[in-house]
Design an enzyme around this catalytic site. Structure first.
Site, PDB file in Angstrom:
ATOM      1  N   HIS A   1       0.831  -1.219   0.000  1.00 43.75           N
ATOM      2  CA  HIS A   1       0.000   0.000   0.000  1.00 43.75           C
ATOM      3  C   HIS A   1       0.865   1.269   0.000  1.00 43.75           C
ATOM      4  O   HIS A   1       0.515   2.263   0.633  1.00 43.75           O
ATOM      5  CB  HIS A   1      -0.951   0.019   1.200  1.00 43.75           C
ATOM      6  CG  HIS A   1      -1.969  -1.080   1.190  1.00 43.75           C
ATOM      7  ND1 HIS A   1      -3.227  -0.930   0.666  1.00 43.75           N
ATOM      8  CD2 HIS A   1      -1.917  -2.357   1.631  1.00 43.75           C
ATOM      9  CE1 HIS A   1      -3.906  -2.060   0.800  1.00 43.75           C
ATOM     10  NE2 HIS A   1      -3.128  -2.948   1.377  1.00 43.75           N
TER      11      HIS A   1
ATOM     12  N   ASN B   1     -10.360  -2.779   2.536  1.00 40.86           N
ATOM     13  CA  ASN B   1     -10.039  -2.795   1.104  1.00 40.86           C
ATOM     14  C   ASN B   1     -11.306  -2.554   0.294  1.00 40.86           C
ATOM     15  O   ASN B   1     -12.413  -2.568   0.835  1.00 40.86           O
ATOM     16  CB  ASN B   1      -9.467  -4.162   0.713  1.00 40.86           C
ATOM     17  CG  ASN B   1      -7.973  -4.287   1.008  1.00 40.86           C
ATOM     18  OD1 ASN B   1      -7.296  -3.293   1.252  1.00 40.86           O
ATOM     19  ND2 ASN B   1      -7.471  -5.504   0.969  1.00 40.86           N
TER      20      ASN B   1
ATOM     21  N   HIS C   1      -3.683   0.923  12.221  1.00 43.50           N
ATOM     22  CA  HIS C   1      -3.401  -0.307  12.977  1.00 43.50           C
ATOM     23  C   HIS C   1      -4.740  -0.965  13.322  1.00 43.50           C
ATOM     24  O   HIS C   1      -5.616  -0.321  13.907  1.00 43.50           O
ATOM     25  CB  HIS C   1      -2.625   0.074  14.238  1.00 43.50           C
ATOM     26  CG  HIS C   1      -2.310  -1.087  15.148  1.00 43.50           C
ATOM     27  ND1 HIS C   1      -2.394  -2.407  14.757  1.00 43.50           N
ATOM     28  CD2 HIS C   1      -1.901  -1.113  16.449  1.00 43.50           C
ATOM     29  CE1 HIS C   1      -2.064  -3.184  15.765  1.00 43.50           C
ATOM     30  NE2 HIS C   1      -1.757  -2.429  16.803  1.00 43.50           N
TER      31      HIS C   1
ATOM     32  N   TYR D   1       0.760  -4.344  12.068  1.00 44.72           N
ATOM     33  CA  TYR D   1       0.629  -2.903  11.832  1.00 44.72           C
ATOM     34  C   TYR D   1       1.428  -2.074  12.825  1.00 44.72           C
ATOM     35  O   TYR D   1       1.974  -1.029  12.477  1.00 44.72           O
ATOM     36  CB  TYR D   1      -0.855  -2.491  11.819  1.00 44.72           C
ATOM     37  CG  TYR D   1      -1.542  -2.994  10.570  1.00 44.72           C
ATOM     38  CD1 TYR D   1      -1.847  -4.337  10.424  1.00 44.72           C
ATOM     39  CD2 TYR D   1      -1.830  -2.150   9.520  1.00 44.72           C
ATOM     40  CE1 TYR D   1      -2.431  -4.829   9.277  1.00 44.72           C
ATOM     41  CE2 TYR D   1      -2.423  -2.623   8.365  1.00 44.72           C
ATOM     42  CZ  TYR D   1      -2.722  -3.963   8.246  1.00 44.72           C
ATOM     43  OH  TYR D   1      -3.287  -4.449   7.098  1.00 44.72           O
TER      44      TYR D   1
HETATM   45 FE1  HDE Z   1      -2.523  -4.811   5.434  1.00 43.81          FE
HETATM   46  N1  HDE Z   1      -0.700  -4.019   5.889  1.00 43.81           N
HETATM   47  N2  HDE Z   1      -1.872  -6.639   5.991  1.00 43.81           N
HETATM   48  N3  HDE Z   1      -4.278  -5.658   4.833  1.00 43.81           N
HETATM   49  N4  HDE Z   1      -3.159  -3.047   4.813  1.00 43.81           N
HETATM   50  C1  HDE Z   1      -0.340  -2.738   5.757  1.00 43.81           C
HETATM   51  O1  HDE Z   1       0.769  -1.496   7.406  1.00 43.81           O
HETATM   52  C2  HDE Z   1      -0.734  -6.893   6.649  1.00 43.81           C
HETATM   53  C3  HDE Z   1      -4.637  -6.958   4.978  1.00 43.81           C
HETATM   54  C4  HDE Z   1      -4.407  -2.728   4.391  1.00 43.81           C
HETATM   55  O2  HDE Z   1      -3.140   3.483   4.081  1.00 43.81           O
HETATM   56  C5  HDE Z   1       0.993  -2.432   6.379  1.00 43.81           C
HETATM   57  O3  HDE Z   1       1.144   0.688   7.870  1.00 43.81           O
HETATM   58  C6  HDE Z   1      -0.654  -8.277   7.000  1.00 43.81           C
HETATM   59  C7  HDE Z   1      -6.051  -7.120   4.763  1.00 43.81           C
HETATM   60  C8  HDE Z   1      -4.472  -1.336   4.032  1.00 43.81           C
HETATM   61  O4  HDE Z   1      -1.527   3.293   5.561  1.00 43.81           O
HETATM   62  C9  HDE Z   1       1.410  -3.771   6.983  1.00 43.81           C
HETATM   63  C10 HDE Z   1      -1.792  -8.856   6.506  1.00 43.81           C
HETATM   64  C11 HDE Z   1      -6.520  -5.880   4.479  1.00 43.81           C
HETATM   65  C12 HDE Z   1      -3.203  -0.824   4.293  1.00 43.81           C
HETATM   66  C13 HDE Z   1       0.259  -4.665   6.587  1.00 43.81           C
HETATM   67  C14 HDE Z   1      -2.559  -7.818   5.877  1.00 43.81           C
HETATM   68  C15 HDE Z   1      -5.401  -4.974   4.534  1.00 43.81           C
HETATM   69  C16 HDE Z   1      -2.409  -1.920   4.781  1.00 43.81           C
HETATM   70  C17 HDE Z   1       1.968  -1.752   5.465  1.00 43.81           C
HETATM   71  C18 HDE Z   1      -2.195 -10.310   6.565  1.00 43.81           C
HETATM   72  C19 HDE Z   1      -7.946  -5.471   4.117  1.00 43.81           C
HETATM   73  C20 HDE Z   1      -2.719   0.585   4.044  1.00 43.81           C
HETATM   74  C21 HDE Z   1       2.092  -0.328   5.960  1.00 43.81           C
HETATM   75  C22 HDE Z   1      -2.243 -10.828   7.888  1.00 43.81           C
HETATM   76  C23 HDE Z   1      -8.916  -5.759   5.140  1.00 43.81           C
HETATM   77  C24 HDE Z   1      -2.919   1.451   5.249  1.00 43.81           C
HETATM   78  C25 HDE Z   1       1.301  -0.279   7.162  1.00 43.81           C
HETATM   79  C26 HDE Z   1      -2.499   2.857   4.943  1.00 43.81           C
HETATM   80  C27 HDE Z   1      -1.075  -1.788   5.175  1.00 43.81           C
HETATM   81  C28 HDE Z   1       0.223  -5.956   6.928  1.00 43.81           C
HETATM   82  C29 HDE Z   1      -3.776  -8.076   5.244  1.00 43.81           C
HETATM   83  C30 HDE Z   1      -5.549  -3.584   4.251  1.00 43.81           C
HETATM   84  C31 HDE Z   1       2.766  -4.310   6.568  1.00 43.81           C
HETATM   85  C32 HDE Z   1       0.487  -8.940   7.731  1.00 43.81           C
HETATM   86  C33 HDE Z   1      -6.850  -8.424   4.864  1.00 43.81           C
HETATM   87  C34 HDE Z   1      -5.670  -0.574   3.502  1.00 43.81           C
HETATM   88  O5  HDE Z   1       1.475  -3.702   8.371  1.00 43.81           O
END
Ligand code: HDE
Length: 700
Positions: A83, A156, A348, A371
């Site tokens: 993202h 999402n 987070h 997060y």
């Molecule tokens: Fe994320 N995801 N994600 N994700 N995600 C991040 O956090 C992660 C997942 C989503 O505009 C990171 O600050 C793991 C689902 C959005 O700043 C990180 C898993 C959904 C955003 C991370 C998921 C999301 C992130 C990268 C599986 C939809 C952007 C930077 C367990 C429900 C937030 C950050 C923004 C961002 C990890 C799965 C949505 C690395 C480990 C499911 C919208 O922490």
């Protein structure tokens, strides 16, 4: 200053509320009239380094040069690992009060309560400088600054995820990111490692269906749904609990681009979505979304109607559990500074408030770790909650001391509890004082690395999704699969993905196989699925047109009064008219004079939701005009002309009696009403068969 910039930028409708640049109250200010060093020393010159003579070497003594360059060297922070590419806006959330019976969270329960929010939209795969319109899932992350603490709904635009267990997240992301050897392709899933992964981990199939559908290329952030994906647990005042799925419903309707348009935009305007978001807010056409919940019984089974609610690759169809609308989000202010706000915002899933809890969904459980952890690297330490954009809008007394970038000056000498020195403060908050007390939930079972059996169904909802789409949406989906797999080098990967598709739908598999020139394997798709009409984006009655752009082609002799009348009507409905002429400047004179906002050199069809040729426009066979009209026609957009403008359409090869082509003698009520209807339908999909050889829906 902001409003001056606005009109110069896009000539869009003036804002209904003045946009002021807002520096958050709690931010460190850049103030004072004079240029200074970081220490506040006033500087007489920042253009010449201190040298030994005009032609001599620079002196180490030049502390200003060294401070300026050193700061510059460290201006970047690591981009988000996923993202990375995003755009954001401030706004307000107003509760309808309709969730009062299911949650005690103040910001949802109290009718009329307003909460400040910050929303960041993003793509998943691309780097920070990648294009907006690539085929990808979009992030829809909302930070609610509630008086009970910060609540982040990090969702999402696709309601299901690729994987069921968070432990696979690094793997799916490694597969989707550019290949490690050549670092290509950027921000694309059309490559071997992505399709290798999803064909081997078939739980990804449902998500892939959504990503290959029109949902993977939204028209704008304004016209995109959002989903919390996981089931959450809501807790009412009475202590009663329910499981819910969160939905964001865009008031402007759910619309997408067509693939060719998305590809053109990636080159012509890589900032397509972020520009649209910022321009709409500047123009006062504020993006709005209603928040909804599907309320499901928390009966201990963690499932509903045979659907496992802990499996994030499954939805609950809206026909089975209707979405109850509980509030409205309005995005009404652009960030003042991209870095300070959009880049430094830290979401987070563990930012929760009383009344909202998580479930055992193993994807959510891993997110709860990730997060917080990622911010330590990205934002350089544990004090990121003190950054202005992240600061809670309620009292904070956390006893967290010191650390990198500590801004708080903590009073007191006893940062522990209990203590006998600092009046034993701060004290713990029980539930009645808004303390976050989890509902006790029984947890038992052996420690195993295993999924429940219900997680094994990887295909039935993928089948449901495909069969719920309209014929034209199915054509788009087939084309997307064929395009993406056609970009793979490895034959075995294409064949394996065809095997996956054979388990979803035989027609789908056959068409993609035909496009790839490969035999279609025979699978066993589920035949007993009930389609969910809510999954289709195609509408049959026109929606609102606020925020839409109408390009009006005109020359010096064109009917200026007609353009003025069309603009007045469009403006009233929140739409924007932009005049496109062969050269820049002004057209006509007096009260109907028009500013040329785009020339044929700078205009491209992707910018407009409709293109209209004004009456009396001078005949021309300018190839750029022909391209503009033909692209708009091919992309099934509303097209129109009045008076002799029709001759220009005809000369460009536009079929005048095709669906969505609006003709009139002049700009009168009939003409504008038909244009508004065509725009409100988003696209004239009935035209698709005329313009896309492949758009003939499959038999049956
Ligand atoms: Fe994320 N995801 N994600 N994700 N995600 C991040 O956090 C992660 C997942 C989503 O505009 C990171 O600050 C793991 C689902 C959005 O700043 C990180 C898993 C959904 C955003 C991370 C998921 C999301 C992130 C990268 C599986 C939809 C952007 C930077 C367990 C429900 C937030 C950050 C923004 C961002 C990890 C799965 C949505 C690395 C480990 C499911 C919208 O922490």
């Amino acid at each position: 200053m902001a409003s001056r910039r606005k009109s110069a930028r896009n000539g869009s409708t003036p804002s209904t509320e003045p946009q002021t640049e807002v520096v958050p109250e709690n931010a460190l200010r850049q103030e004072g009239e004079f240029l200074t060093t970081a220490q506040g020393l006033r500087l007489p010159d920042t253009d010449h380094s201190l040298k030994a003579g005009q032609r001599g070497p620079t002196l180490l003594e030049d502390f200003h040069l060294r401070e300026k360059i050193t700061h510059f060297d460290h201006e970047r922070i690591p981009e988000r690992v996923v993202h990375a590419r995003g755009a954001a806006a401030h706004g307000v959330f107003e509760s309808y009060g309709t969730a009062k019976d299911v949650t005690k969270a103040h910001f949802l329960a109290e009718k009329g309560r307003q909460t400040q929010v910050f929303v960041r939209f993003s793509t998943v795969l691309g780097s920070r400088g990648s294009a907006d319109t690539v085929r990808d899932t979009r992030g829809f992350a909302v930070k609610f600054h509630t008086e009970e603490g910060t609540f982040d709904l990090v969702g999402n635009n696709i309601p299901v995820f690729f994987i069921q267990d968070g432990i696979k997240f690094p793997d799916i992301i490694h597969a989707g990111k550019p290949h490690p050897d050549r670092e290509i392709p950027q921000a694309q899933s059309a490559h071997d490692t992505f399709w290798d992964f999803v064909s081997l981990h078939t739980e990804a199939t449902h998500h892939v269906m959504w990503a290959m559908s029109d949902r993977g290329i939204p028209r704008s952030y304004r016209t995109m749904e959002g989903f919390g994906v996981h089931a959450f647990r809501l807790v009412a005042d009475s202590g009663e609990t329910s499981l819910v799925k969160f939905h964001w419903k865009p008031v402007a309707g759910i619309h997408s681009l067509v693939w060719e348009e998305a590809q053109i935009a990636a080159g012509v305007d890589p900032d397509f979505h972020r520009r649209d978001l910022a321009d709409s807010i500047d123009a006062g056409a504020f993006p709005e979304y209603e928040l909804g919940i599907q309320v499901l019984p928390d009966d201990g089974s963690d499932s509903f109607d045979g659907i496992d609610l802990l499996d994030p690759t499954k939805i609950v169809p809206e026909e089975v559990a209707p979405v109850r609308l509980i509030g409205k989000l309005t995005l009404n202010r652009n960030p003042t500074n991209y870095f300070a706000e959009t880049e430094q915002v830290a979401f987070h899933t563990g930012h929760l408030v009383p009344g909202i809890e998580v479930t055992n969904d193993p994807l959510m459980q891993a997110r709860l770790f990730s997060y917080l952890d990622t911010q330590l690297t990205r934002l350089g330490g544990p004090n990121f909650a003190q950054l202005p954009i992240n600061r809670p809008r309620c009292p904070v007394n956390d006893m967290f001391r010191d650390g990198m970038h500590q801004h708080a000056v903590h009073p007191g000498t006893a940062p522990y509890r209990p203590n006998s020195i600092d009046a034993c403060l701060p004290r713990p908050a029980p539930a009645e004082d808004h303390g976050y007390v989890q509902v006790p939930r029984p947890i038992e079972g052996p420690a195993v690395r295993a999924n429940p059996v219900s997680f094994d169904d990887h295909f039935s909802q993928a089948t449901m999704f495909y069969r719920s789409l309209s014929p034209v949406e199915r054509v788009h989906l087939v084309e997307a699969f064929t395009f993406e797999l056609g970009k793979c080098y490895e034959q075995a990967i294409k064949e394996r993905e065809l095997l996956v598709l054979s388990m979803v739908d035989a027609d789908l598999c056959e068409q993609v196989a035909a496009g790839l020139g490969l035999p279609a394997p025979e699978g066993e798709p589920a035949n007993d699925v009930t389609p969910s009409p809510a999954l289709s984006q195609v509408i049959t009655s026109p929606g609102p047109i606020a925020g839409r752009k109408i390009g009006v082609v005109a020359s010096a002799d064109a009917d200026m009064a007609g353009i003025t009348a069309l603009r007045a009507e469009a403006t009233q409905l929140g739409a924007v008219v932009q005049v496109i002429a062969p050269v820049g400047g002004l057209l006509g004179r007096g009260r109907t004079q028009q500013i040329v906002e785009r020339t044929l050199l700078t205009a491209r069809s992707i910018e407009f939701d409709a293109v209209v040729v004004a009456g009396a426009t001078a005949p021309t066979n300018d190839v750029k005009l022909v391209l503009l009209l033909q692209e708009a026609f091919r992309h099934c957009k509303a097209i129109g002309a009045w008076g002799t403008g029709q001759d220009i359409l005809r000369a460009a090869g536009i079929v005048l009696d095709a669906p969505g082509v609006v003709l009139g003698k002049k700009v009168d009520d009939d003409f504008t009403a038909s244009l508004v209807t065509a725009l409100g339908l988003h696209r004239a999909w009935d035209r698709a068969e005329l313009v896309m050889a492949s758009a003939v829906p499959p038999a049956g």
